[in-house]
Design a protein around this motif. Structure first.
Motif, short mmCIF file in Angstrom:
data_model
loop_
_atom_site.label_atom_id
_atom_site.label_comp_id
_atom_site.label_asym_id
_atom_site.label_seq_id
_atom_site.Cartn_x
_atom_site.Cartn_y
_atom_site.Cartn_z
N UNK A 227 -2.31 5.90 1.67
CA UNK A 227 -2.87 4.89 1.98
C UNK A 227 -2.83 4.73 3.64
N UNK A 228 -1.77 4.31 4.04
CA UNK A 228 -1.48 3.82 5.30
C UNK A 228 -1.79 5.10 6.30
N UNK A 229 -1.37 6.08 5.82
CA UNK A 229 -1.67 7.44 6.88
C UNK A 229 -3.25 7.75 6.72
N UNK B 147 0.70 -1.23 0.03
CA UNK B 147 0.01 0.07 0.11
C UNK B 147 0.86 1.23 -0.03
N UNK C 293 -5.55 5.54 6.29
CA UNK C 293 -6.25 4.64 6.77
C UNK C 293 -6.65 4.88 8.09
N UNK C 294 -5.58 5.34 8.74
CA UNK C 294 -5.56 5.96 10.35
C UNK C 294 -6.69 6.99 10.51
#
Ligand SMILES: Nc1ncnc2c1ncn2[C@@H]1O[C@H](COP(=O)(O)OP(=O)(O)O)[C@@H](O)[C@H]1O
Ligand SMILES: [Mg+2]
Lengths: 338, 320, 311
Positions: A121-123, A117, A125-126
């Motif tokens: 995306x990974x930020x 990802x 998502x949070x």
């Protein structure tokens, strides 16, 4: 220990045992400490002494085959105290705390990010789970976060995948994720061990800035005494599942009372003291975690061992904020006073 | 991405040339007059020796081996695959007739085993050590240990002969040719053909999933407060998927091979069944052509898998 | 010390943890290491069961002449397609041959084909793979390309192609299986060698001036033995399945020789399938059981030799 209202998290007599391979590893055997709001608590100790398990206990990210046996972990949130150890591990309440109230960054940024990802995306998502921001706002917030972590061209890099980031960049991205919901506590488990020395300094500087600007409480796990001297407000020295000495950084580093703390300090070279300085490695090895001594865990390697050490020493306050676990602390205190 | 495809294709070409060369060598060395499978057999039968000799010249059979190979391969590239010895049918016509059946069966089995295998493997990994996990493991072991055709026989006995739910074999009944009429015929062969692959995919998906779940980024995802399904599926399964797809690509030859026997068991009118009878009657031209095309199928499948992994996994996509 | 107001519900796991903790508390101070090995052994009980089944079937086939009451080849016109009885344990087939005897004798051939081909292809694969993996160079390049060619065919199609060319016989079948099967183990052995090659002790041996063949076969090969053993068991299982499949098609071992697959060949006939279950069901079950046991052994070996599989 008085419970000031600046305490963000308190841990009391925490015992966490790990049960892999049908054995019982008493990884944490009665650990107590507090994390103060806006301050940095450094936890130091050799590897295997339980630093990561402490962090994992707080986050309830322990391995499946493990259990908090006893003790309390209390998070002092805006809505009053929450007993973390009583929450269901991956239940909704625990998840609401993770990331939003207490965030964590890990040792190896190479593996801590999901390779499939994008960083963005990974930020996001949070943000999606802990804030009410809309899609567009999440995107611009992610870019802002990357920018404030010092990542160049954040508009472009937000859509890139972790393997295109360098190690230091990834740890910055990791911090961006951790800081995205403005947590009250940031736990950093040896965040720079995997990085180059020059990058290490930058990362610590970034964390220090964040602490000052946002008032985040930081629990920094490290085995680098230099870092402790630089960053810490409070220090807790761990050895084999116990905190053997804890207190404000000035007292613990300058007037260490526990032989293990002294040995740790003696084992690192100090810059500027020249090459004649005496560096003493700690003799021996840490004991087998499955076969721990019944008394003081450090006794086998301790130069000051006496017969009393066959029993576990109690935690003793040597000052109102300085605590030690050693039978002979008075002698060392007198020694340190000189 | 385009250069990636082009490069992959380029590495395949030498392979295809070498194998087609070997196949042609096989064609020349196997018993039988070389002319006999290059022209329709009834024409061959009605020719006298002089005429045949003339024909050999014109077909280039007197020329050096490499030239003969060149003539043959150019023909193949233009769709002239030669003639089957049995019945003298053009091999291209046999392929056209039989390929749809084989594709239908293989694709159905592929879908079943991919979906079922990865779901069961994931369940197994998520419930690691539990009774579910242990039973699935043993069932998977049975799946790779019991011969597929034996499964087929038992299935025919139970579902076709005793319960009479499904037809014994074949692909269709004359006059009933719609998809829904054919579906009952497809059920048993596709299920049976998929068993071994499902078991393989399941075992592999389980270990791949366990591997993914033990990675650091899973802990990161949990530390962010993500719900368990998201941690397991979006972070775990998504990463576990790439190796599973690669495995499925590797196993495709096994599936193609399995269809040879399963088509026989269920009298499925595909290439595999045709191949078996060609081997029985030593119909070399047909045997060789099927072999050549099975290699092509395998190579194309591996190419597709490569592309899929490149699409799924950003590290492959950009990392060259 | 537990706070009564906040307790989590106890689970089955808690009971298990308590048990471990209490046991350790009792043993505190004493060194105790047996538990790990014991549990590891118990974890492999499937492998132990597998080995037992494997041994029983092998021994029964080996001593077939002592166990079987009937000749596997001689037809008995007075007992045609009879169901199991005290006289014929697995019944008789359509020419009146005793199926139990045929399964026992068939086992000899099937196991010979499976195990023999697996060992032969391992021999070839390991000899080439170990050397070329260590030495590299043109030999390695050629071996790799050849194995690629073999492996780009679906195995059974290549096998059938070779059957069509070479003709049907027992020896041919073993030769064909070996030819088509060496590639996998060759690649595995080669890959192991490539990684072992970089280890320090190999560098040291080279600096002692040992020849490449000696280093490769005498010093490096033993370190790759674990995966090789696993590979041999798994390919034994695969070859037995293939023999069965081919013989079922009538293209494996010539039908005159009883093998497990050849016995099953009779089930191509739908009447036999429906009415004479004893002709094909027991032998199918035997194959399945045997292959299952071999796979269990392979899994056990893998667990035992793979250091990355802990706990
Ligand atoms: N996931 C785990 N599984 C089994 N044992 C573990 C695990 N994590 C930590 N331990 C054990 O717990 C003890 C403390 O480890 P840890 O907290 O990781 O040490 P460190 O201070 O280096 O972070 C060690 O004895 C270690 O073996
Ligand atoms: Mg650690």
């Amino acid at each position: 220990m008085e419970m000031g209202n600046d305490v963000a998290l308190s841990v009391r007599n925490l015992k966490t045992y790990i049960y892999t391979n049908n054995r019982c590893n008493r990884a944490l055997d009665g650990v107590s400490f507090e994390i103060r709001q806006g301050k940095t608590l450094c936890i130091v100790g050799e590897s295997g002494c339980g630093k990561s398990v402490t962090a994992a206990s707080i986050m309830q990210l322990l391995p499946t085959l493990s259990r908090i046996e006893d003790g309390e972990i209390t998070y002092h949130g805006p809505d009053g105290p929450v007993r973390i150890d009583a929450l269901e591990r991956d239940g909704a309440k625990m998840r609401a705390i993770r990331g939003k109230e207490i965030a964590m960054i890990f040792q190896d940024p190479m593996t801590a990010l999901n390779p499939v990802y994008s960083i963005g995306f990974q930020i996001k998502e949070m943000l999606r789970y802990h804030t009410s921001l809309g899609r567009k706002d999440r995107h611009s917030k992610a870019i802002d976060l990357l920018r404030s972590m010092g990542i160049p061209l954040p508009e472009r890099r937000v859509d890139e995948y972790p393997h295109l980031y360098s190690g230091g960049m990834r740890q910055r991205a990791m911090i961006a994720i951790a800081m995205s919901c403005n947590p009250r506590i940031l736990i950093a488990d040896e965040p720079t061990t995997a990085l180059d020395v020059t990058i290490q300094a930058q990362i610590f500087e970034l964390m220090d800035t964040l602490k000052r600007e946002n008032g985040t409480a930081i629990m920094l796990i490290t085995h680098d005494m230099g870092v402790v001297a630089e960053l810490a407000d409070d220090v807790a020295v761990m050895y084999m599942g116990n905190i053997v000495e804890a207190g404000p950084v000035g007292k613990v580093l300058r007037k260490p009372v526990h032989p293990y703390t002294r040995a740790l300090l003696d084992s690192i070279p100090v810059l500027g003291r020249g090459k004649d300085q005496e560096i003493k490695a700690i003799p021996g090895q840490t004991p087998d975690p499955y076969n721990r001594p019944t008394g003081c865990q450090f006794a086998d390697r301790c130069a000051y061992r006496v017969s009393a050490c066959d029993e576990m020493p109690p935690e003793t306050m040597v000052a109102d904020d300085h605590r030690v676990m050693c039978w002979r602390y008075q002698e060392f205190m007198a020694d340190a006073a000189e | 991405m385009l250069t990636y495809i082009a490069r992959r294709l380029l590495t395949l070409i030498p392979m295809v040339i070498v194998i087609s060369f070997l196949i042609y060598l096989g064609l020349e060395l196997t018993p039988g007059d070389a002319v006999s499978h290059m022209i329709p057999p009834d024409a061959y039968g009605s020719m006298d020796e002089d005429r045949l000799q003339e024909l050999r010249e014109s077909l280039g059979l007197g020329k050096p081996f490499l030239v003969r190979y060149w003539i043959w391969i150019s023909g193949v590239l233009q769709g002239d695959f030669g003639y089957s010895l049995a019945g003298g049918v053009p091999i291209s016509k046999i392929f056209l007739d039989r390929l749809p059946a084989t594709l239908e069966l293989s694709i159905a089995a592929l879908l079943i085993s991919t979906v079922l295998g990865s779901i069961l493997g994931t369940i197994s990994a998520l419930t690691r050590g539990s009774l579910t996990d242990q039973s699935l493991t043993v069932v998977g072991m049975l799946g790779v240990s019991i011969p597929e055709f034996f499964f087929g026989l038992v299935a025919i006995l139970i579902f076709a002969l005793n319960l009479e739910w499904l037809p014994v074999g074949g692909r269709t009944l004359p006059g009933y040719d719609s998809f829904w009429d054919r579906l009952p015929h497809l059920v048993m062969p596709a299920m049976v053909l998929s068993i071994m692959m499902t078991a393989g995919v399941m075992r592999y998906a389980r270990s791949s999933m366990l591997d993914a779940l033990s990675r650091d980024f899973i802990r990161t995802a949990r530390s962010k407060g993500m719900p368990e399904w998201r941690v397991n599926i979006l972070h775990g399964f998504r990463v576990a998927l790439t190796p599973v797809i690669v495995l499925i690509g590797f196993r495709l030859p096994v599936l193609i091979g399995g269809s040879v026997i399963i088509e026989q068991v269920f009298q499925w009118p595909g290439i595999g069944k045709e191949f078996v009878s060609a081997v029985r009657s030593q119909d070399y031209p047909l045997v060789m052509m099927v072999a050549l095309f099975s290699v092509l199928a395998v190579l194309v499948a591996s190419l597709i898998v490569d592309l899929l992994t490149a699409i799924i996994d950003p590290r492959v996509r950009l990392g060259d | 010390m537990t706070d009564a107001t906040v307790t989590r519900p106890r689970t089955r796991r808690d009971a298990q943890f308590d048990r471990i903790r209490d046991r350790e508390a009792k043993l505190a101070g004493t060194t105790q290491r047996k538990g790990r090995f014991l549990s590891k052994f118990l974890n492999n009980r499937l492998a132990v069961i597998g080995f037992a089944i494997f041994a029983v079937i092998c021994l029964m086939s080996l001593f077939a002449p002592l166990i079987a009451q009937h000749d596997p080849m001689s037809p008995n016109l007075r007992a045609i397609a009879k169901p199991p009885s005290a006289e014929h344990w697995f019944g008789t087939d359509k020419t009146g041959r005793d199926i139990f005897a045929r399964v026992l004798y068939g086992g000899r051939v099937s196991i010979l084909v499976g195990l023999g081909s697996a060992l032969l292809s391992a021999l070839i694969g390991v000899i080439i793979g170990v050397y070329s993996g260590y030495v590299g160079g043109w030999l390695d390049w050629i071996a790799m390309r050849i194995s690629e060619i073999f492996m780009s065919f679906p195995q059974i199609i290549l096998v059938l192609l070779l059957v069509a060319i070479l003709g049907q016989s027992l020896v041919n079948l073993i030769v064909i299986f070996t030819l088509t099967g060496w590639g996998g183990i060759y690649r595995m052995a080669r890959a192991r060698m490539l990684s072992i090659r970089e280890e320090e002790y190999v560098q040291a041996l080279r600096s002692f001036g040992l020849g490449p063949a000696r280093i490769a076969y005498k010093h490096m090969l033993p370190n790759a033995l674990g995966p090789i053993m696993v590979n041999i068991t798994l390919s034994t299982a695969a070859f037995i399945l293939q023999e069965a499949g081919l013989s079922f098609l009538g293209l494996g071992v010539p039908l005159s020789i009883p093998t497990w697959g050849n016995i099953l060949n009779a089930a191509q006939d739908l009447r036999v399938l429906e009415q004479n279950w004893w002709i094909w069901l027991p032998v199918g079950a035997t194959i399945s059981l045997f292959v299952l046991s071999v796979n269990f052994i392979g899994d056990g070996l893998r667990d035992a030799t793979d250091p990355s599989q802990q706990g």
